[in-house]
Design an enzyme around this catalytic site. Structure first.
Site, PDB file in Angstrom:
ATOM      1  N   ARG A  76      35.031  34.267  55.999  1.00 47.88           N
ATOM      2  CA  ARG A  76      33.885  33.591  56.600  1.00 47.88           C
ATOM      3  C   ARG A  76      33.721  32.204  55.985  1.00 47.88           C
ATOM      4  O   ARG A  76      34.017  32.000  54.815  1.00 47.88           O
ATOM      5  CB  ARG A  76      32.598  34.398  56.369  1.00 47.88           C
ATOM      6  CG  ARG A  76      32.490  35.632  57.232  1.00 47.88           C
ATOM      7  CD  ARG A  76      31.196  36.383  56.987  1.00 47.88           C
ATOM      8  NE  ARG A  76      31.167  36.945  55.648  1.00 47.88           N
ATOM      9  CZ  ARG A  76      30.535  36.421  54.617  1.00 47.88           C
ATOM     10  NH1 ARG A  76      29.816  35.313  54.758  1.00 47.88           N
ATOM     11  NH2 ARG A  76      30.579  36.987  53.434  1.00 47.88           N
ATOM     12  N   TYR A 218      38.877  34.333  62.353  1.00 47.14           N
ATOM     13  CA  TYR A 218      38.865  35.372  61.311  1.00 47.14           C
ATOM     14  C   TYR A 218      37.536  36.126  61.210  1.00 47.14           C
ATOM     15  O   TYR A 218      36.462  35.530  61.162  1.00 47.14           O
ATOM     16  CB  TYR A 218      39.170  34.758  59.943  1.00 47.14           C
ATOM     17  CG  TYR A 218      39.730  35.780  58.976  1.00 47.14           C
ATOM     18  CD1 TYR A 218      41.102  35.976  58.874  1.00 47.14           C
ATOM     19  CD2 TYR A 218      38.897  36.584  58.201  1.00 47.14           C
ATOM     20  CE1 TYR A 218      41.622  36.936  58.023  1.00 47.14           C
ATOM     21  CE2 TYR A 218      39.415  37.541  57.346  1.00 47.14           C
ATOM     22  CZ  TYR A 218      40.777  37.714  57.256  1.00 47.14           C
ATOM     23  OH  TYR A 218      41.298  38.663  56.406  1.00 47.14           O
ATOM     24  N   LYS A 227      28.532  40.251  62.050  1.00 48.00           N
ATOM     25  CA  LYS A 227      27.540  39.519  61.264  1.00 48.00           C
ATOM     26  C   LYS A 227      26.628  38.668  62.151  1.00 48.00           C
ATOM     27  O   LYS A 227      25.437  38.536  61.878  1.00 48.00           O
ATOM     28  CB  LYS A 227      28.222  38.642  60.212  1.00 48.00           C
ATOM     29  CG  LYS A 227      29.079  39.437  59.228  1.00 48.00           C
ATOM     30  CD  LYS A 227      28.270  40.470  58.483  1.00 48.00           C
ATOM     31  CE  LYS A 227      29.089  41.585  57.918  1.00 48.00           C
ATOM     32  NZ  LYS A 227      29.448  41.518  56.529  1.00 48.00           N
ATOM     33  N   HIS A 247      22.387  44.517  55.621  1.00 48.39           N
ATOM     34  CA  HIS A 247      23.792  44.545  55.217  1.00 48.39           C
ATOM     35  C   HIS A 247      23.981  45.743  54.284  1.00 48.39           C
ATOM     36  O   HIS A 247      24.097  45.587  53.069  1.00 48.39           O
ATOM     37  CB  HIS A 247      24.118  43.225  54.494  1.00 48.39           C
ATOM     38  CG  HIS A 247      25.574  42.991  54.225  1.00 48.39           C
ATOM     39  ND1 HIS A 247      26.006  42.133  53.242  1.00 48.39           N
ATOM     40  CD2 HIS A 247      26.691  43.467  54.814  1.00 48.39           C
ATOM     41  CE1 HIS A 247      27.344  42.106  53.240  1.00 48.39           C
ATOM     42  NE2 HIS A 247      27.773  42.910  54.179  1.00 48.39           N
ATOM     43  N   SER A 269      29.055  41.038  49.867  1.00 46.95           N
ATOM     44  CA  SER A 269      30.402  41.191  50.400  1.00 46.95           C
ATOM     45  C   SER A 269      31.394  41.464  49.270  1.00 46.95           C
ATOM     46  O   SER A 269      31.315  40.844  48.199  1.00 46.95           O
ATOM     47  CB  SER A 269      30.813  39.922  51.143  1.00 46.95           C
ATOM     48  OG  SER A 269      29.923  39.708  52.212  1.00 46.95           O
ATOM     49  N   CYS A 271      31.662  43.983  47.308  1.00 43.62           N
ATOM     50  CA  CYS A 271      31.076  44.574  46.100  1.00 43.62           C
ATOM     51  C   CYS A 271      30.950  46.085  46.180  1.00 43.62           C
ATOM     52  O   CYS A 271      30.198  46.694  45.423  1.00 43.62           O
ATOM     53  CB  CYS A 271      29.726  43.936  45.809  1.00 43.62           C
ATOM     54  SG  CYS A 271      29.876  42.243  45.223  1.00 43.62           S
ATOM     55  N   ASP A 294      28.812  49.029  56.463  1.00 41.47           N
ATOM     56  CA  ASP A 294      28.492  47.598  56.322  1.00 41.47           C
ATOM     57  C   ASP A 294      27.100  47.216  56.828  1.00 41.47           C
ATOM     58  O   ASP A 294      26.475  46.341  56.246  1.00 41.47           O
ATOM     59  CB  ASP A 294      29.546  46.760  57.050  1.00 41.47           C
ATOM     60  CG  ASP A 294      29.601  45.312  56.582  1.00 41.47           C
ATOM     61  OD1 ASP A 294      29.667  45.085  55.362  1.00 41.47           O
ATOM     62  OD2 ASP A 294      29.543  44.404  57.438  1.00 41.47           O
ATOM     63  N   ARG A 394      42.343  42.328  55.213  1.00 39.60           N
ATOM     64  CA  ARG A 394      41.462  43.372  55.747  1.00 39.60           C
ATOM     65  C   ARG A 394      42.214  44.340  56.638  1.00 39.60           C
ATOM     66  O   ARG A 394      43.256  44.012  57.201  1.00 39.60           O
ATOM     67  CB  ARG A 394      40.350  42.716  56.585  1.00 39.60           C
ATOM     68  CG  ARG A 394      39.438  41.772  55.797  1.00 39.60           C
ATOM     69  CD  ARG A 394      38.138  42.413  55.437  1.00 39.60           C
ATOM     70  NE  ARG A 394      37.347  41.585  54.518  1.00 39.60           N
ATOM     71  CZ  ARG A 394      36.120  41.931  54.127  1.00 39.60           C
ATOM     72  NH1 ARG A 394      35.553  43.039  54.552  1.00 39.60           N
ATOM     73  NH2 ARG A 394      35.453  41.167  53.278  1.00 39.60           N
TER      74      ARG A 394
HETATM   75  P1  GTP Z   1      32.534  43.724  52.646  1.00 38.70           P
HETATM   76  O1  GTP Z   1      33.353  44.437  53.656  1.00 38.70           O
HETATM   77  O2  GTP Z   1      33.032  42.358  52.336  1.00 38.70           O
HETATM   78  O3  GTP Z   1      31.076  43.706  52.983  1.00 38.70           O
HETATM   79  O4  GTP Z   1      32.766  44.488  51.244  1.00 38.70           O
HETATM   80  P2  GTP Z   1      32.292  45.896  50.634  1.00 38.70           P
HETATM   81  O5  GTP Z   1      30.944  45.744  50.012  1.00 38.70           O
HETATM   82  O6  GTP Z   1      32.451  46.985  51.631  1.00 38.70           O
HETATM   83  O7  GTP Z   1      33.320  46.109  49.421  1.00 38.70           O
HETATM   84  P3  GTP Z   1      34.493  47.179  49.204  1.00 38.70           P
HETATM   85  O8  GTP Z   1      33.988  48.593  49.162  1.00 38.70           O
HETATM   86  O9  GTP Z   1      35.563  46.889  50.174  1.00 38.70           O
HETATM   87  O10 GTP Z   1      34.988  46.834  47.730  1.00 38.70           O
HETATM   88  C1  GTP Z   1      35.515  45.593  47.399  1.00 38.70           C
HETATM   89  C2  GTP Z   1      36.283  45.658  46.115  1.00 38.70           C
HETATM   90  O11 GTP Z   1      35.497  46.250  45.079  1.00 38.70           O
HETATM   91  C3  GTP Z   1      37.553  46.500  46.230  1.00 38.70           C
HETATM   92  O12 GTP Z   1      38.611  45.789  45.623  1.00 38.70           O
HETATM   93  C4  GTP Z   1      37.229  47.745  45.458  1.00 38.70           C
HETATM   94  O13 GTP Z   1      38.371  48.316  44.887  1.00 38.70           O
HETATM   95  C5  GTP Z   1      36.224  47.281  44.406  1.00 38.70           C
HETATM   96  N1  GTP Z   1      35.296  48.374  44.038  1.00 38.70           N
HETATM   97  C6  GTP Z   1      34.581  49.139  44.891  1.00 38.70           C
HETATM   98  N2  GTP Z   1      33.871  50.087  44.230  1.00 38.70           N
HETATM   99  C7  GTP Z   1      34.147  49.918  42.912  1.00 38.70           C
HETATM  100  C8  GTP Z   1      33.707  50.586  41.711  1.00 38.70           C
HETATM  101  O14 GTP Z   1      32.936  51.548  41.726  1.00 38.70           O
HETATM  102  N3  GTP Z   1      34.207  50.086  40.535  1.00 38.70           N
HETATM  103  C9  GTP Z   1      35.059  49.022  40.486  1.00 38.70           C
HETATM  104  N4  GTP Z   1      35.484  48.604  39.297  1.00 38.70           N
HETATM  105  N5  GTP Z   1      35.496  48.380  41.596  1.00 38.70           N
HETATM  106  C10 GTP Z   1      35.047  48.813  42.791  1.00 38.70           C
HETATM  107  C1  SPV Z   2      31.571  40.527  54.692  1.00 38.53           C
HETATM  108  O1  SPV Z   2      32.020  39.442  54.313  1.00 38.53           O
HETATM  109  O2  SPV Z   2      30.475  40.976  54.279  1.00 38.53           O
HETATM  110  C2  SPV Z   2      32.349  41.352  55.628  1.00 38.53           C
HETATM  111  C3  SPV Z   2      33.559  40.773  56.207  1.00 38.53           C
HETATM  112  O3  SPV Z   2      31.953  42.470  55.926  1.00 38.53           O
HETATM  113  S1  SPV Z   2      33.196  39.762  57.570  1.00 38.53           S
HETATM  114  O4  SPV Z   2      33.190  40.596  58.782  1.00 38.53           O
HETATM  115  O5  SPV Z   2      34.274  38.753  57.672  1.00 38.53           O
HETATM  116  O6  SPV Z   2      31.925  39.145  57.435  1.00 38.53           O
HETATM  117 MN    MN Z   3      30.036  43.031  54.764  1.00 39.99          MN
END
Ligand code: GTP
Ligand code: SPV
Ligand code: MN
Length: 613
Positions: A76, A218, A227, A247, A269, A271, A294, A394
């Site tokens: 983004r 993207y 979003k 979110h 994002s 996290c 999400d 992704r």
């Molecule tokens: P968006 O799709 O961008 O909104 O992201 P999200 O909040 O769904 O994040 P996602 O679950 O994809 O995690 C992102 C990164 O954080 C990945 O590389 C995971 O491996 C890492 N991660 C997730 N949970 C944990 C955790 O409990 N501990 C650690 N150390 N890393 C984590």
């Molecule tokens: C985020 O960035 O929080 C996402 C990926 O979930 S996107 O759809 O590109 O915003």
């Molecule tokens: Mn997101």
């Protein structure tokens, strides 16, 4: 003459709107998407043939394609994202703003002839189960077949949606172009089309509820149901209509006695939302099932509880770091029928990324996300490891393919929420978990969410703490101060039975950089305490920042060697000095808001008093 590839629906307003845009964008043809598999696989085949996509080995990864985007178009673009409200103050201090009349003029000039040599796809889609009264319908016009197939996965597309629209149903108009016209029979030659940064715009018009996107292909920039509609436009509708668009992941948590609670979590994002939503508990007898990963839309039920639906139909998940060990359910979700973007390609025709925990053959070379040959251990001129996959690579996977998807995930009435979690990546100060002292204090915690910067957005400096209130900084469609007030107002709704609010932090590190908490499936131990607290149980001590578990209140059975007594003590101490520093940072953060509700200023003052004692 623009070719009509199929018949337009019987909806005068929709057809007129599409024709108006066709006149401006001058595509070669117009195609109305029907949402069928034939359409989906036909477009995949076309893109494989033209070199935009690679088909993966059908034995290892059936019905999957891999795309590599332009290196400038990988996430983004927050600096090019606008809330074009009539008044600047209504966009507020956290959003970019341009006068809507001016912006439309500027963008119309860009859209003029922008679809030369391309097909204009018209995608009728539903956010939320088709026909549900919580669902919202959008129609996206795009010149990107990649966007069409992603909308198929991430939303509900096609004729069923047109049926609900009927002859005069309402829809949110969304217009998208990659901004790269093809003149005189030129083709993309397998190169991801997009426009330069200064021509990219992701524009939301909150009063007229329109979305105009130009120049990027993207993720959230282009898949407009996500979003742009389900958050930026939906927050405005939610404010006006008394509900919430957040979110947030949504999960269903079942304890060993079979008792169920529903938990949502707002983390910035990249996290950990997808990971928590699909978690496999390490605690025996506990179960987590996925409702969404999400976005959550929540409305009050007659019983005063907040009911959440997931408006999406798939997961647009972060690939790097995802493995059978860290997130088995995500790996199985993308085992078939998945679109991969900016992952690396193996010699055997499968995908690969950093942290996938699949060993490569000795000497095996990959094609990296930029299309270059990549060797194991490769370093760049500065001696840094070259990544095979982009950090924001992704997968777009279908929710129905997730083994952990809850049987009631499409319940049009939603699921009643017991707890809200807030969290981010905080290597220090913030404990593993604590509970707010009241709704208002919980809103204060949400308004101060911060995280170390990740790769999900361009143009923000990595490594520093960025404040991301409610994980909504890039996604709130109006003045953030008013949004805080909306949260406070929700707390005052008569008869409301509100979720309890918690702050979690899976990302604490020791001074020498070791993770203090193993995270992932082990987070079930924290969910257990949260479950207990929702029932008025679970041991806790009151501290100046809220209720913290006693060190024995977090079940460490089986991981006492990994998380030692000293570790858990560090994870759960109230760090007075750290919090004094945190307080100073929150004060700075709060200065930004021109419409900060008094209740939050009071919360800050009360925290300062408690810390001074
Ligand atoms: P968006 O799709 O961008 O909104 O992201 P999200 O909040 O769904 O994040 P996602 O679950 O994809 O995690 C992102 C990164 O954080 C990945 O590389 C995971 O491996 C890492 N991660 C997730 N949970 C944990 C955790 O409990 N501990 C650690 N150390 N890393 C984590
Ligand atoms: C985020 O960035 O929080 C996402 C990926 O979930 S996107 O759809 O590109 O915003
Ligand atoms: Mn997101």
């Amino acid at each position: 003459m623009i070719k009509q590839l199929n018949a337009a629906p019987d909806h005068a307003k929709l057809v007129a709107w599409v024709n108006e845009w066709a006149e401006l964008c001058e595509p070669e043809a117009i195609y109305w998407c029907d949402g069928t598999n034939t359409e989906y696989y036909g477009l995949c085949d076309e893109m494989v043939k033209s070199g935009l996509a690679v088909r993966l080995n059908s034995k290892l990864r059936p019905d999957c394609v891999l795309f590599k985007s332009d290196p400038s178009d990988v996430a983004r673009v927050e600096a090019r994202t606008y809330i074009a409200s009539e008044k600047k103050e209504d966009a507020g201090p956290t959003n970019n703003w341009i006068d809507p009349v001016e912006l439309k003029k500027e963008m119309r000039a860009l859209y003029k002839g922008c679809m030369h040599g391309r097909t204009m796809y018209v995608i009728p889609y539903s956010m939320g189960p088709v026909g549900s009264n919580i669902a919202k319908i959008g129609v996206e016009i795009t010149d990107s077949a990649y966007v069409v197939i992603n909308m198929h996965v991430m939303t509900r597309v096609g004729n069923a949606v047109l049926d609900v629209l009927g002859k005069d149903g309402e829809f949110v108009p969304c217009i998208h172009s990659v901004g790269k016209p093809l003149e005189n029979g030129a083709s993309d030659n397998g190169i991801w089309p997009c426009a330069p940064m200064d021509k990219k715009y992701i524009a939301q018009f909150p009063e007229t509820r329109e979305i105009w996107s130009f120049g990027s292909g993207y993720g959230g920039n282009a898949i407009l149901g996500k979003k742009c509609l389900a958050l930026r436009i939906a927050t405005v509708q939610a404010r006006d209509e008394g509900w919430m668009a957040e979110h947030m992941l949504i999960l269903k948590l079942t304890n060993p006695e079979g008792k169920v609670k529903y938990v949502t979590g707002a983390f910035p994002s990249a996290c950990g939302k997808t990971n928590l939503a699909m978690l496999i508990p390490t605690l025996p007898g506990w179960k987590v099932e996925t409702i969404g990963d999400d976005i959550a839309w929540m409305k009050f039920g007659k019983d005063g509880r907040l009911y959440a639906i997931n408006p999406e139909n798939g997961f647009f998940g972060v690939a790097p770091g995802t493995s059978m060990h860290s997130n088995k359910n995500a790996m199985l979700s993308c085992a078939k029928e998945t679109i991969f973007t900016n992952c690396a390609l193996r010699e055997n025709g499968d995908i690969w990324w950093e942290g996938i925990e699949v060993p490569l053959e000795p000497g095996e070379k990959l094609i990296d996300w930029k299309g270059n040959v990549w060797e194991q251990g490769q370093v760049d001129a500065d001696g840094n490891k070259v990544k095979a996959a982009h950090p924001n690579a992704r997968f777009s996977a279908r929710a129905k393919n997730c083994p952990a998807i809850a049987s009631n995930w499409e319940d049009p009435n939603g699921v009643p929420i017991d707890a809200f979690l807030f969290g981010g990546r905080r290597p220090s100060t913030l404990p593993l978990v604590y509970q707010s002292m009241s709704w208002e204090h919980g809103v204060f915690i949400g308004s101060t969410v911060g995280s170390e910067v990740t790769a999900a957005a361009l143009d923000v400096k990595a490594g520093t703490v960025r404040r991301d209130p409610f994980a909504m900084l890039p996604f709130c469609g109006y003045n953030m101060g008013d949004y805080f007030q909306h949260w406070l107002d929700i707390g005052k709704v008569e008869g409301a039975k509100l979720p309890k609010i918690f702050c979690v932090n899976w990302f604490r590190k020791t001074a020498d950089g070791r993770w203090l908490w193993p995270g992932f499936g082990e987070n079930s131990r924290v969910l257990k305490w949260i479950f207990e607290r929702c029932d008025g149980e679970g041991k806790a001590v009151e501290t100046p920042i809220g209720f913290m578990p006693t060190t024995d209140a977090i079940d460490r059975s089986g991981i006492e060697n990994e998380v030692t007594d000293a570790d858990i003590a560090e994870l759960l101490t109230f760090d007075k000095e750290g919090w004094k520093n945190e307080l100073a940072m929150i004060k700075e953060h709060y200065k930004k808001f021109d419409r900060l509700p008094k209740a939050l200023a009071d919360q800050l003052a009360q925290l300062e008093e408690r810390l001074a004692k």
